[in-house]
Design a protein around this motif. Structure first.
Motif, PDB file in Angstrom:
ATOM      1  N   THR A 100       6.291  12.989  -4.196  1.00  0.00           N
ATOM      2  CA  THR A 100       5.517  14.165  -3.813  1.00  0.00           C
ATOM      3  C   THR A 100       4.758  13.976  -2.504  1.00  0.00           C
ATOM      4  N   ALA A 101       4.696  12.753  -1.997  1.00  0.00           N
ATOM      5  CA  ALA A 101       3.965  12.499  -0.752  1.00  0.00           C
ATOM      6  C   ALA A 101       4.675  13.154   0.427  1.00  0.00           C
ATOM      7  N   ARG A 102       3.915  13.514   1.447  1.00  0.00           N
ATOM      8  CA  ARG A 102       4.479  14.240   2.587  1.00  0.00           C
ATOM      9  C   ARG A 102       5.116  13.321   3.614  1.00  0.00           C
ATOM     10  N   THR A 103       4.734  12.048   3.645  1.00  0.00           N
ATOM     11  CA  THR A 103       5.258  11.134   4.655  1.00  0.00           C
ATOM     12  C   THR A 103       6.010   9.986   3.980  1.00  0.00           C
ATOM     13  N   TRP A 104       6.864   9.317   4.778  1.00  0.00           N
ATOM     14  CA  TRP A 104       7.581   8.154   4.265  1.00  0.00           C
ATOM     15  C   TRP A 104       6.609   7.051   3.862  1.00  0.00           C
ATOM     16  N   GLN A 105       5.546   6.885   4.656  1.00  0.00           N
ATOM     17  CA  GLN A 105       4.572   5.854   4.318  1.00  0.00           C
ATOM     18  C   GLN A 105       3.951   6.113   2.952  1.00  0.00           C
ATOM     19  N   GLY A 106       3.655   7.380   2.674  1.00  0.00           N
ATOM     20  CA  GLY A 106       3.060   7.714   1.384  1.00  0.00           C
ATOM     21  C   GLY A 106       4.044   7.613   0.237  1.00  0.00           C
ATOM     22  N   GLN A 107       5.309   7.913   0.502  1.00  0.00           N
ATOM     23  CA  GLN A 107       6.314   7.870  -0.554  1.00  0.00           C
ATOM     24  C   GLN A 107       6.648   6.440  -0.970  1.00  0.00           C
ATOM     25  N   LEU A 108       6.806   5.573  -0.005  1.00  0.00           N
ATOM     26  CA  LEU A 108       7.241   4.196  -0.293  1.00  0.00           C
ATOM     27  C   LEU A 108       6.037   3.271  -0.407  1.00  0.00           C
ATOM     28  N   GLY A 109       5.255   3.466  -1.456  1.00  0.00           N
ATOM     29  CA  GLY A 109       4.074   2.632  -1.665  1.00  0.00           C
ATOM     30  C   GLY A 109       4.399   1.198  -2.000  1.00  0.00           C
ATOM     31  N   ILE A 110       5.638   0.909  -2.385  1.00  0.00           N
ATOM     32  CA  ILE A 110       6.029  -0.451  -2.726  1.00  0.00           C
ATOM     33  C   ILE A 110       5.796  -1.404  -1.564  1.00  0.00           C
ATOM     34  N   PHE A 111       5.976  -0.892  -0.338  1.00  0.00           N
ATOM     35  CA  PHE A 111       5.784  -1.760   0.826  1.00  0.00           C
ATOM     36  C   PHE A 111       4.302  -2.051   1.071  1.00  0.00           C
ATOM     37  N   GLU A 112       3.446  -1.118   0.712  1.00  0.00           N
ATOM     38  CA  GLU A 112       2.009  -1.385   0.782  1.00  0.00           C
ATOM     39  C   GLU A 112       1.615  -2.393  -0.294  1.00  0.00           C
ATOM     40  N   THR A 113       2.258  -2.315  -1.450  1.00  0.00           N
ATOM     41  CA  THR A 113       2.035  -3.313  -2.498  1.00  0.00           C
ATOM     42  C   THR A 113       2.397  -4.704  -1.993  1.00  0.00           C
ATOM     43  N   LEU A 114       3.529  -4.818  -1.328  1.00  0.00           N
ATOM     44  CA  LEU A 114       3.965  -6.113  -0.790  1.00  0.00           C
ATOM     45  C   LEU A 114       2.999  -6.613   0.283  1.00  0.00           C
ATOM     46  N   THR A 115       2.467  -5.686   1.076  1.00  0.00           N
ATOM     47  CA  THR A 115       1.510  -6.079   2.112  1.00  0.00           C
ATOM     48  C   THR A 115       0.241  -6.654   1.499  1.00  0.00           C
ATOM     49  N   PHE A 116      -0.299  -5.970   0.495  1.00  0.00           N
ATOM     50  CA  PHE A 116      -1.497  -6.476  -0.176  1.00  0.00           C
ATOM     51  C   PHE A 116      -1.209  -7.787  -0.913  1.00  0.00           C
ATOM     52  N   ALA A 117       0.003  -7.928  -1.444  1.00  0.00           N
ATOM     53  CA  ALA A 117       0.333  -9.102  -2.249  1.00  0.00           C
ATOM     54  C   ALA A 117       0.514 -10.360  -1.410  1.00  0.00           C
ATOM     55  N   THR A 118       0.872 -10.201  -0.128  1.00  0.00           N
ATOM     56  CA  THR A 118       1.216 -11.371   0.696  1.00  0.00           C
ATOM     57  C   THR A 118       0.102 -12.414   0.744  1.00  0.00           C
ATOM     58  N   PRO A 119      -1.132 -12.073   1.159  1.00  0.00           N
ATOM     59  CA  PRO A 119      -2.177 -13.112   1.157  1.00  0.00           C
ATOM     60  C   PRO A 119      -2.550 -13.569  -0.245  1.00  0.00           C
ATOM     61  N   LEU A 120      -2.403 -12.690  -1.248  1.00  0.00           N
ATOM     62  CA  LEU A 120      -2.706 -13.084  -2.620  1.00  0.00           C
ATOM     63  C   LEU A 120      -1.730 -14.139  -3.123  1.00  0.00           C
ATOM     64  N   ILE A 121      -0.469 -14.035  -2.725  1.00  0.00           N
ATOM     65  CA  ILE A 121       0.524 -15.049  -3.121  1.00  0.00           C
ATOM     66  C   ILE A 121       0.112 -16.413  -2.583  1.00  0.00           C
ATOM     67  N   LEU A 122      -0.213 -16.458  -1.290  1.00  0.00           N
ATOM     68  CA  LEU A 122      -0.546 -17.739  -0.658  1.00  0.00           C
ATOM     69  C   LEU A 122      -1.851 -18.311  -1.217  1.00  0.00           C
ATOM     70  N   ALA A 123      -2.869 -17.477  -1.345  1.00  0.00           N
ATOM     71  CA  ALA A 123      -4.141 -17.964  -1.896  1.00  0.00           C
ATOM     72  C   ALA A 123      -3.998 -18.321  -3.365  1.00  0.00           C
ATOM     73  N   GLY A 124      -3.201 -17.545  -4.117  1.00  0.00           N
ATOM     74  CA  GLY A 124      -2.967 -17.874  -5.521  1.00  0.00           C
ATOM     75  C   GLY A 124      -2.268 -19.210  -5.677  1.00  0.00           C
ATOM     76  N   LEU A 125      -1.328 -19.507  -4.788  1.00  0.00           N
ATOM     77  CA  LEU A 125      -0.661 -20.814  -4.822  1.00  0.00           C
ATOM     78  C   LEU A 125      -1.659 -21.939  -4.561  1.00  0.00           C
ATOM     79  N   ALA A 126      -2.618 -21.692  -3.674  1.00  0.00           N
ATOM     80  CA  ALA A 126      -3.639 -22.705  -3.391  1.00  0.00           C
ATOM     81  C   ALA A 126      -4.427 -23.049  -4.654  1.00  0.00           C
ATOM     82  N   VAL A 127      -4.833 -22.017  -5.388  1.00  0.00           N
ATOM     83  CA  VAL A 127      -5.587 -22.249  -6.619  1.00  0.00           C
ATOM     84  C   VAL A 127      -4.686 -22.856  -7.693  1.00  0.00           C
ATOM     85  N   THR A 128      -3.452 -22.397  -7.770  1.00  0.00           N
ATOM     86  CA  THR A 128      -2.498 -22.909  -8.757  1.00  0.00           C
ATOM     87  C   THR A 128      -2.276 -24.403  -8.592  1.00  0.00           C
ATOM     88  N   LEU A 129      -2.040 -24.833  -7.362  1.00  0.00           N
ATOM     89  CA  LEU A 129      -1.766 -26.248  -7.113  1.00  0.00           C
ATOM     90  C   LEU A 129      -2.950 -27.114  -7.524  1.00  0.00           C
TER      91      LEU A 129
END
Length: 408
Positions: A100-129
Motif C-alpha cells: 500500500t506504500a506509495r514509493t518503492w522505499q516504503g514498499q520494500l521495508g525488508i531492506f530497511e530491516t537489513l540496514t538496521f540489522a547490520t550493526p546489530l549483527i556485528l555488535a551481537g557477535l561481539a557480545v556472543t564471543l
C-alpha cells in the motif's frame, strides 16, 4: 623441568571469593544458554502477546467499547482484535513488504530491516564471543563509539584511493574497538577486575571522550553543533541497491563476520580454548590453557567486532561522527546475543528480528496510531523472558535440558 610460573592475578585473601563470584557469573551465562531454540521462539511469542495486551488496553476504540462490555461483549472483542491485528500488521508490513506504500522505499521495508540489522549483527557477535568465554562484555556501546571515532578520523581527515580508503576505515574501526575491549580484557587477566564494572565505566569514558573531541579537535568548522565533517566519498560503504535504499556493503561484512566467528568458535583450536574457559576456567587452567591470555585475546576480538559495528554506522548510514553515533546498538546487542543463545547464526537471526522491530516500529506508529514505545516494551520483555528460561518452561510445561545436551 621446573613448573611454569603461575599466571598473574590477585593474591589477596579475597581471591577465593572472587573466583566463587566469577563461577556464579559463568553459571548464569550457562543457564541462559542452556535452552534450545524453542525457548527463544516462545520468549518472543510471550513478549508479543503481552505487547498485544498493552496495545489493546491503550486503544481508544477498546476503551470506548469496554464501557458497554456486558451489553455487547462482541464489540469489545472485535475492537481488541482490530487494534492488535492492525498494529502488528503495520509492524510486519513496515519490516518486510507493504504493497500500500506509495514509493518503492516504503514498499520494500525488508531492506530497511537489513540496514538496521547490520550493526546489530556485528555488535551481537561481539557480545556472543565474550559470553562463550564466560565474560559479560557490557561495553559494546563504548567499543562501537571508539570504533566509529577511529574510523571517522581516517574517513574524513585522509584522502585515499577508493578501495584503499574504505579498507583503511574498516581496519581503523576494528583497531579502535579492539583497544577499548582489550583494556577490559587486560585488567580482567592481570588484576582480576570484573569485566562488567570495567566495561560499564569504559562506556561512560567513551561517550565523554568523543563529545570532548567533537567540541574541539574533530568539530566540523562550518557547524555550531558537536559534529564532525562528513566522511570522504571513498571511505563510505557502497550502497547495494542504489541511492533509493540505505542498505550498504556493511551487510556483506556482517555476514562474513558471522561465518568467521562461527568457524572460530566451532572449528578452531583457539575457539575450543575459549569454550573450555567459558565452561570451566579452573579445569581449563589445569589442562594447561592460558586463561589470562584467553581473556585478553577474546576481548580484543570482541572489541574489534563491536568496532566494526561503529564502522557500519559512520561509513554506512550516518556519514559523520556525533555523540549519538552508537544509539542503543551496544545495549540491544546484549539482547540479540541472549536471544541467539550466544551462537553466531542465532545472533544473526536475532539481529534480523530486532532490525525488523526498528524498521516496522515507525510504520506501526504512523499507520496504526500506536506508540513506538510499545516496540521498546516488547524488546524489554524479550530480554526478561530470555534471561529466565525456567519461567518460559513453566508457562509451556517444557522439561529442562541438560547442559551437556545444550552445549553439544
Amino acid at each position: 623441568m621446573s613448573p611454569p610460573p603461575p599466571e598473574a592475578g590477585p593474591t589477596k585473601h579475597g581471591e577465593g571469593a572472587k573466583h566463587e563470584h566469577d563461577g556464579q557469573a559463568t553459571q548464569v551465562i550457562r543457564e541462559i544458554m542452556s535452552g534450545n531454540a524453542i525457548i527463544s521462539v516462545l520468549a518472543v511469542v510471550v513478549a508479543l502477546v503481552i505487547g498485544g495486551i498493552l496495545i489493546a488496553v491503550t486503544d481508544a476504540r477498546v476503551i470506548a467499547s469496554s464501557s458497554y462490555f456486558f451489553a455487547d461483549p462482541g464489540a469489545t472483542f472485535s475492537a481488541v482484535w482490530a487494534s492488535i491485528s492492525e498494529a502488528y500488521g503495520a509492524l510486519w508490513r513496515g519490516a518486510t513488504y507493504d504493497p500500500t506504500a506509495r514509493t518503492w522505499q516504503g514498499q520494500l521495508g525488508i531492506f530497511e530491516t537489513l540496514t538496521f540489522a547490520t550493526p546489530l549483527i556485528l555488535a551481537g557477535l561481539a557480545v556472543t564471543l565474550a559470553f562463550r568465554t564466560g565474560l559479560f562484555n557490557i561495553g559494546a556501546q563504548g567499543q562501537i563509539i571508539m570504533g566509529a571515532t577511529f574510523a571517522g578520523v581516517v574517513g574524513f581527515q585522509m584522502h585515499l584511493p577508493p578501495v584503499v580508503h574504505l579498507l583503511a576505515v574498516i581496519l581503523a574501526g576494528a583497531l579502535g574497538g579492539a583497544i577499548w575491549g582489550g583494556i577490559a580484557g587486560f585488567l580482567k587477566a592481570r588484576t582480576g577486575a570484573h569485566e562488567v564494572i570495567v566495561t560499564i565505566m569504559l562506556n561512560y569514558i567513551a561517550v565523554s571522550l568523543v563529545l570532548y573531541l567533537l567540541k574541539n579537535q574533530l568539530k566540523a568548522p562550518d557547524s555550531t553543533n558537536p559534529i564532525s565533517p562528513q566522511m570522504d566519498a571513498n571511505a563510505m560503504f557502497p550502497l547495494l541497491l542504489g541511492p533509493n535504499f540505505r542498505v550498504h556493503a556493511g551487510l556483506i561484512l556482517a555476514v562474513l563476520a558471522v561465518i568467521a566467528v562461527d568457524w572460530l568458535l566451532n572449528r578452531s583450536t583457539l575457539g575450543f580454548e575459549y569454550r573450555a574457559i567459558g565452561a570451566n576456567p579452573k579445569a581449563a587452567r589445569t589442562a594447561g590453557m592460558l586463561v589470562s591470555r584467553g581473556y585478553i585475546t577474546v576481548m580484543l576480538i570482541s572489541g574489534a567486532l563491536a568496532g566494526l559495528a561503529g564502522v557500519s554506522q559512520i561509513a554506512g548510514t550516518e556519514k559523520s561522527l556525533d555523540s549519538e553515533i552508537a544509539g542503543s546498538i551496544g545495549f540491544d546487542a546484549i539482547t540479540v546475543a541472549l536471544l541467539g543463545r550466544s551462537k553466531p547464526w542465532g545472533t544473526f537471526f536475532a539481529a534480523l528480528l530486532f532490525g525488523a522491530f526498528k524498521a516496522g516500529g515507525t510504520s506501526m506508529a504512523v499507520n496504526a496510531d500506536v506508540s513506538i514505545d510499545i516496540v521498546a516494551v516488547v524488546q524489554s520483555l524479550i530480554v526478561l523472558f530470555i534471561a529466565a528460561p525456567p519461567l518460559i518452561r513453566s508457562i509451556f510445561r517444557i522439561k529442562a535440558v541438560s547442559h551437556e545436551g545444550a552445549n553439544a
